[in-house]
Design a protein around this motif. Sequence first.
Motif, PDB file in Angstrom:
ATOM      1  N   LEU A  73      53.980  98.313  29.736  1.00 17.51           N
ATOM      2  CA  LEU A  73      54.145  97.511  30.950  1.00 17.51           C
ATOM      3  C   LEU A  73      55.357  97.972  31.747  1.00 17.51           C
ATOM      4  CD1 LEU A  73      53.420  93.841  29.799  1.00 17.51           C
ATOM      5  CD2 LEU A  73      52.158  95.165  31.504  1.00 17.51           C
ATOM      6  N   PHE A  74      56.428  98.270  31.043  1.00 18.94           N
ATOM      7  CA  PHE A  74      57.655  98.734  31.693  1.00 18.94           C
ATOM      8  C   PHE A  74      57.393 100.011  32.489  1.00 18.94           C
ATOM      9  CE2 PHE A  74      61.620 101.196  31.619  1.00 18.94           C
ATOM     10  CZ  PHE A  74      62.531 100.281  32.106  1.00 18.94           C
ATOM     11  N   ASP A  75      56.658 100.945  31.909  1.00 18.05           N
ATOM     12  CA  ASP A  75      56.368 102.211  32.573  1.00 18.05           C
ATOM     13  C   ASP A  75      55.431 102.038  33.759  1.00 18.05           C
ATOM     14  OD1 ASP A  75      57.966 103.599  30.795  1.00 18.05           O
ATOM     15  OD2 ASP A  75      56.309 104.083  29.433  1.00 18.05           O
ATOM     16  N   ARG A  76      54.465 101.135  33.635  1.00 22.28           N
ATOM     17  CA  ARG A  76      53.423 101.007  34.656  1.00 22.28           C
ATOM     18  C   ARG A  76      53.771 100.010  35.767  1.00 22.28           C
ATOM     19  NH1 ARG A  76      48.059 100.666  30.697  1.00 22.28           N
ATOM     20  NH2 ARG A  76      48.225 102.796  29.843  1.00 22.28           N
ATOM     21  N   LYS A  77      54.461  98.927  35.382  1.00 24.01           N
ATOM     22  CA  LYS A  77      54.671  97.829  36.327  1.00 24.01           C
ATOM     23  C   LYS A  77      56.124  97.655  36.750  1.00 24.01           C
ATOM     24  CE  LYS A  77      50.335  96.471  36.226  1.00 24.01           C
ATOM     25  NZ  LYS A  77      49.460  96.490  37.436  1.00 24.01           N
ATOM     26  N   GLY A  78      57.041  98.366  36.114  1.00 23.87           N
ATOM     27  CA  GLY A  78      58.437  98.261  36.522  1.00 23.87           C
ATOM     28  C   GLY A  78      59.263  97.360  35.633  1.00 23.87           C
ATOM     29  N   ASP A  79      60.519  97.222  35.998  1.00 25.20           N
ATOM     30  CA  ASP A  79      61.512  96.557  35.161  1.00 25.20           C
ATOM     31  C   ASP A  79      61.267  95.060  34.992  1.00 25.20           C
ATOM     32  OD1 ASP A  79      62.427  99.093  35.603  1.00 25.20           O
ATOM     33  OD2 ASP A  79      64.311  98.506  36.559  1.00 25.20           O
ATOM     34  N   ASN A  80      61.043  94.371  36.092  1.00 21.69           N
ATOM     35  CA  ASN A  80      61.045  92.906  36.066  1.00 21.69           C
ATOM     36  C   ASN A  80      59.916  92.312  35.236  1.00 21.69           C
ATOM     37  OD1 ASN A  80      63.281  92.995  37.697  1.00 21.69           O
ATOM     38  ND2 ASN A  80      62.201  92.470  39.582  1.00 21.69           N
ATOM     39  N   ILE A  81      58.795  93.014  35.167  1.00 22.89           N
ATOM     40  CA  ILE A  81      57.625  92.480  34.466  1.00 22.89           C
ATOM     41  C   ILE A  81      57.902  92.256  32.981  1.00 22.89           C
ATOM     42  CG2 ILE A  81      56.577  94.700  33.879  1.00 22.89           C
ATOM     43  CD1 ILE A  81      54.694  91.604  35.192  1.00 22.89           C
ATOM     44  N   VAL A  82      58.860  92.990  32.445  1.00 29.41           N
ATOM     45  CA  VAL A  82      59.215  92.802  31.033  1.00 29.41           C
ATOM     46  C   VAL A  82      60.591  92.159  30.863  1.00 29.41           C
ATOM     47  CG1 VAL A  82      57.736  94.639  30.150  1.00 29.41           C
ATOM     48  CG2 VAL A  82      60.056  95.186  30.869  1.00 29.41           C
ATOM     49  N   MET A  83      61.509  92.433  31.768  1.00 29.99           N
ATOM     50  CA  MET A  83      62.864  91.911  31.601  1.00 29.99           C
ATOM     51  C   MET A  83      62.927  90.402  31.806  1.00 29.99           C
ATOM     52  SD  MET A  83      64.975  94.214  30.604  1.00 29.99           S
ATOM     53  CE  MET A  83      66.602  93.632  31.058  1.00 29.99           C
ATOM     54  N   VAL A  84      62.257  89.895  32.811  1.00 28.78           N
ATOM     55  CA  VAL A  84      62.298  88.446  33.067  1.00 28.78           C
ATOM     56  C   VAL A  84      61.741  87.661  31.879  1.00 28.78           C
ATOM     57  CG1 VAL A  84      61.424  86.587  34.531  1.00 28.78           C
ATOM     58  CG2 VAL A  84      62.313  88.687  35.575  1.00 28.78           C
ATOM     59  N   PRO A  85      60.545  88.015  31.358  1.00 24.26           N
ATOM     60  CA  PRO A  85      60.070  87.285  30.170  1.00 24.26           C
ATOM     61  C   PRO A  85      60.973  87.442  28.953  1.00 24.26           C
ATOM     62  CG  PRO A  85      58.249  88.453  31.226  1.00 24.26           C
ATOM     63  CD  PRO A  85      59.512  88.926  31.886  1.00 24.26           C
ATOM     64  N   SER A  86      61.663  88.577  28.846  1.00 30.38           N
ATOM     65  CA  SER A  86      62.526  88.764  27.667  1.00 30.38           C
ATOM     66  C   SER A  86      63.646  87.728  27.632  1.00 30.38           C
ATOM     67  CB  SER A  86      63.096  90.190  27.647  1.00 30.38           C
ATOM     68  OG  SER A  86      64.138  90.373  28.592  1.00 30.38           O
ATOM     69  N   PHE A  87      64.235  87.436  28.777  1.00 23.90           N
ATOM     70  CA  PHE A  87      65.271  86.392  28.828  1.00 23.90           C
ATOM     71  C   PHE A  87      64.681  85.025  28.495  1.00 23.90           C
ATOM     72  CE2 PHE A  87      67.226  89.545  31.757  1.00 23.90           C
ATOM     73  CZ  PHE A  87      68.483  89.641  31.180  1.00 23.90           C
ATOM     74  N   VAL A  88      63.508  84.746  29.072  1.00 27.43           N
ATOM     75  CA  VAL A  88      62.876  83.432  28.874  1.00 27.43           C
ATOM     76  C   VAL A  88      62.487  83.235  27.411  1.00 27.43           C
ATOM     77  CG1 VAL A  88      60.906  81.989  29.505  1.00 27.43           C
ATOM     78  CG2 VAL A  88      62.072  83.339  31.264  1.00 27.43           C
ATOM     79  N   LEU A  89      61.906  84.271  26.806  1.00 24.72           N
ATOM     80  CA  LEU A  89      61.499  84.170  25.401  1.00 24.72           C
ATOM     81  C   LEU A  89      62.700  84.010  24.476  1.00 24.72           C
ATOM     82  CD1 LEU A  89      58.674  86.866  25.347  1.00 24.72           C
ATOM     83  CD2 LEU A  89      58.378  84.401  24.973  1.00 24.72           C
ATOM     84  N   PHE A  90      63.767  84.752  24.752  1.00 22.99           N
ATOM     85  CA  PHE A  90      64.971  84.628  23.932  1.00 22.99           C
ATOM     86  C   PHE A  90      65.548  83.224  24.063  1.00 22.99           C
ATOM     87  CE2 PHE A  90      69.254  86.875  22.810  1.00 22.99           C
ATOM     88  CZ  PHE A  90      69.223  86.268  21.559  1.00 22.99           C
ATOM     89  N   ALA A  91      65.616  82.718  25.289  1.00 23.69           N
ATOM     90  CA  ALA A  91      66.121  81.359  25.514  1.00 23.69           C
ATOM     91  C   ALA A  91      65.236  80.327  24.814  1.00 23.69           C
ATOM     92  CB  ALA A  91      66.202  81.063  27.006  1.00 23.69           C
ATOM     93  N   ALA A  92      63.916  80.509  24.909  1.00 25.37           N
ATOM     94  CA  ALA A  92      62.988  79.568  24.272  1.00 25.37           C
ATOM     95  C   ALA A  92      63.149  79.596  22.756  1.00 25.37           C
ATOM     96  CB  ALA A  92      61.549  79.914  24.660  1.00 25.37           C
ATOM     97  N   GLY A  93      63.331  80.799  22.193  1.00 27.39           N
ATOM     98  CA  GLY A  93      63.518  80.920  20.759  1.00 27.39           C
ATOM     99  C   GLY A  93      64.788  80.245  20.286  1.00 27.39           C
TER     100      GLY A  93
END
Length: 205
Positions: A68-88
């Motif tokens: 996803l990072f290669d095809r769709k760019g930075d935000n598509i993976v970075m934004v969920p990474s913060f949210v998932l870490f916070a949720a965890g």
Amino acid sequence: MGFSLSSFFEMKALPLSAITFFVSIGFASLLSFISPYTASKGLETGGKFFFIMYAIFTLISRPLTGKLFDRKGDNIVMVPSFVLFAAGLCLLGFSDSNIAVLASGALIGMGFGTFMSCSQAIVIKLSPADSIGKANSTFFIFMDLGVGLGPLLLGKVIPLLQFSGMYELLAVVMLMCLVSYHFLHGRYVSAHQKNQLALQQHLNN
């Protein structure tokens, strides 16, 4: 030759590396306090298998987020990474069962695991080709500082908030890191992608 910050740090890597410092404090809380926290709540089984669950979901998610990072760019993976870490972290703070502890490990594996690999890739991508080594050094210096200083800083928080409150506070810190990411990097990526899309549509017409 005079001293300058740029002699030791890659300046283009500093914004995301600074965010990495705070994210790494969140991870340090797990390395240092997950065992005493789960033991204090009688959830030793969850604490024992927490990092196994973390590793499994990191292993599963990284190939997918890499594509996803290669095809769709930075935000598509970075934004969920913060949210998932916070949720965890939030789930961990409210955990009252071993299942909840293991679920938090899964969320954190997808969140922090994705953040670390993709943020390092962004730092390298932003830096000049002849400064990649310095960019990597900058990134890992801030990461190591977060992991190293995290237990010391959080040790001052635990008597005030207890373990649960500490993890809930760190969940808020991760969301603040997301906001910082947006203003320091994410919004520029979004603008660039919109311009690229508009250009592609113009060329197609």
